[in-house]
Write an enzyme that holds these catalytic residues in place. Sequence first.
Site, PDB file in Angstrom:
ATOM      1  CG  ASP A  86     -25.727   2.718  22.079  1.00 62.65           C
ATOM      2  OD1 ASP A  86     -26.136   2.057  21.110  1.00 62.65           O
ATOM      3  OD2 ASP A  86     -25.872   3.940  22.181  1.00 62.65           O
ATOM      4  CG  ASP A 107     -30.025   0.838  20.660  1.00 61.27           C
ATOM      5  OD1 ASP A 107     -30.344   2.041  20.714  1.00 61.27           O
ATOM      6  OD2 ASP A 107     -28.843   0.435  20.624  1.00 61.27           O
ATOM      7  CB  THR A 122     -24.635   3.491  17.026  1.00 59.11           C
ATOM      8  OG1 THR A 122     -24.765   2.589  18.108  1.00 59.11           O
ATOM      9  CG2 THR A 122     -25.939   4.193  16.811  1.00 59.11           C
ATOM     10  CB  THR A 123     -21.090  -0.666  17.467  1.00 57.25           C
ATOM     11  OG1 THR A 123     -21.875  -0.379  18.604  1.00 57.25           O
ATOM     12  CG2 THR A 123     -19.681  -0.953  17.878  1.00 57.25           C
TER      13      THR A 123
HETATM   14  P1  ADP Z   1     -24.576  -2.086  16.846  1.00 62.40           P
HETATM   15  O1  ADP Z   1     -24.447  -1.023  17.885  1.00 62.40           O
HETATM   16  O2  ADP Z   1     -23.898  -1.702  15.560  1.00 62.40           O
HETATM   17  O3  ADP Z   1     -25.956  -2.609  16.659  1.00 62.40           O
HETATM   18  P2  ADP Z   1     -24.009  -4.499  18.227  1.00 62.40           P
HETATM   19  O4  ADP Z   1     -22.974  -4.576  19.270  1.00 62.40           O
HETATM   20  O5  ADP Z   1     -25.445  -4.475  18.612  1.00 62.40           O
HETATM   21  O6  ADP Z   1     -23.679  -3.263  17.340  1.00 62.40           O
HETATM   22  O7  ADP Z   1     -23.761  -5.719  17.236  1.00 62.40           O
HETATM   23  C1  ADP Z   1     -24.507  -5.906  16.108  1.00 62.40           C
HETATM   24  C2  ADP Z   1     -23.884  -6.992  15.271  1.00 62.40           C
HETATM   25  O8  ADP Z   1     -23.977  -8.247  15.938  1.00 62.40           O
HETATM   26  C3  ADP Z   1     -24.602  -7.126  13.963  1.00 62.40           C
HETATM   27  O9  ADP Z   1     -23.672  -7.234  12.912  1.00 62.40           O
HETATM   28  C4  ADP Z   1     -25.407  -8.414  14.134  1.00 62.40           C
HETATM   29  O10 ADP Z   1     -25.589  -9.057  12.904  1.00 62.40           O
HETATM   30  C5  ADP Z   1     -24.544  -9.219  15.054  1.00 62.40           C
HETATM   31  N1  ADP Z   1     -25.318 -10.210  15.827  1.00 62.40           N
HETATM   32  C6  ADP Z   1     -26.347  -9.975  16.662  1.00 62.40           C
HETATM   33  N2  ADP Z   1     -26.819 -11.125  17.178  1.00 62.40           N
HETATM   34  C7  ADP Z   1     -26.071 -12.123  16.667  1.00 62.40           C
HETATM   35  C8  ADP Z   1     -26.051 -13.559  16.806  1.00 62.40           C
HETATM   36  N3  ADP Z   1     -26.915 -14.166  17.584  1.00 62.40           N
HETATM   37  N4  ADP Z   1     -25.131 -14.252  16.136  1.00 62.40           N
HETATM   38  C9  ADP Z   1     -24.251 -13.606  15.353  1.00 62.40           C
HETATM   39  N5  ADP Z   1     -24.210 -12.280  15.168  1.00 62.40           N
HETATM   40  C10 ADP Z   1     -25.098 -11.543  15.811  1.00 62.40           C
END
Ligand code: ADP
Length: 553
Positions: free
Chosen positions: A69, A404, A102-103
Amino acid sequence: MSMVYDEYGRPFVILKEQQAKNRVKGVDATKANILAARSISNILRTSLGPKGMDKLLVSPDGDVTITNDGATILSQMEIHQPVAKLLVELSSSQDDEIGDGTTGVVVMAGALLEQAEILMSKGIHPVRIARGFEAASQVAIDHLAKISEKVEFSKDNLQPLLTTAKTTLSSKILQPHKEKMAGIAVQAILDVADIERHDVNFDMIRMEGKTGGSLEDTCLVNGLVLDKEFSHPQMPTMIKDAKLCILTCPLEPPKPKTKHKLQIDSAEAYEELYNQEQKYFRDMIQKIKDSGANLVICQWGFDDEANHLLLQQELPAVRWVGGVEIEHIAIATGARIVARVEELTPDKLGTAGKVEQISMGTNSSRQQDRILVLEDCANKKAVTVLVRGGNKMIVDEAKRSLHDAMCVVRNLVKDNRVVYGGGSAEVSCSLAIRKHADTITGVDQYAIRAFADALDDIPLALAENAGLSPINEVTAIKSRQVKEGIHTIGLGLLSLNETEFTIDSTKGDHTMDMKELGVFETLIGKQQQMQLAAQVVKMILKIDDVISEGQYR
Ligand code: ADP
């Protein structure tokens, strides 16, 4: 530097700029700031997406945290560089407002700064770059609203909420259990939400973590869960129709405030003192019983003797309950927090249908782990998510992930518009911005295009972290979005119903329709990401002088 002489004629040298030599100005200052901020965003870049890596953080006192996170990683890193701290704040403000993304927001800011550096080397002034970025971010935000879609949900159709929660959980530790966890997150929010008014009272949801068991054992309790037990093992383990009082004063005879010496020189005097104390106690307990209370929640402790008296008087009690818990109990049961036993009246008591002490696990080497569950509280809306896991690190990370997911569901209850993930929304915005840039004359066009390039960095990072060829994937997404005119084409990394990596090696690329795959993100979350990233980058670009305390001459 100047040479001067003291009153004895001895020469000495004054180095005027000695302390100020670290001061940096102009383009050098901007470049140094960009470098510092980018080093932070590069750390987070590898954690983005469902295939992102985790970070292990060790605090100065040896506590270990494993997380992916963004806000947690940055808040636990010891960062001194002032501009780098801006990115930490950027991530935490996304966390406060939206709770997820947040990332992504930090990666986006890093990509913008990288583009700014390239433009500066072409001789474009930072202020013009900032202006172009601002204009482009507005285009992107408007475009997101245009491509967003409303998802309709009701108490009978929770699928859209579950799907969005599952997208958030895909990149977290709870990924293998996302089906169940998404259900818990959605139910918890629905329990405290007023769907018609689009209002969610987040304070009514408590998260309690308890090591032991497995993540699968995580559950939602209708009421409150406290990591506490009754103060005496012989007290009843279940109280029906509890009327509880919350005390923030210790249950003990008052101590004189000033230093004093008490001399007891006879057995009678001792006896008298002892009886006096006992009487004081009994009076206190009687006052509590007179108010009608059958359970005492005390913020402070009481000694063994008091404990024994409470047992004798059949008044179960819980001691050492923390301040935050006290507030939650007060909200849930409708009790008033009382600071003096004398002030206790029947109308200050809270009610709970059932208070039960439950033993968890069968750890015989130590004392059994017990928790208190307060069910059917006066305020029916209070719920607790009880997170279980093998060790403290897993429980903590699971709590963050569930938080989250609940934030995302809350955002959707507040505003039910979604955009699609996997980089599809970013690519679509990038294409729209490029189109807009063609209509602009002048240097600003460069900065606007650079914003579009920076947006491409999100799918690039997602592909890179999944071990795919980033350029191939992003170009494939772009060409399909343009050719087929579907803005929901993105990088499909993980199907929401599967737990395994679904990469079809016979296919040239991994583009997929994110709508079909079910990868949703809330519109307000994505808009906030772009807005905050553009704002912080503008702030960094406008700094042309770094003056630290005591260095200004
Ligand atoms: P954050 O802390 O910003 O939410 P994450 O590590 O949770 O970061 O990653 C979020 C990113 O991963 C988003 O850009 C989302 O669209 C992408 N994402 C989530 N699930 C999938 C999936 N099944 N296939 C492709 N991209 C995904």
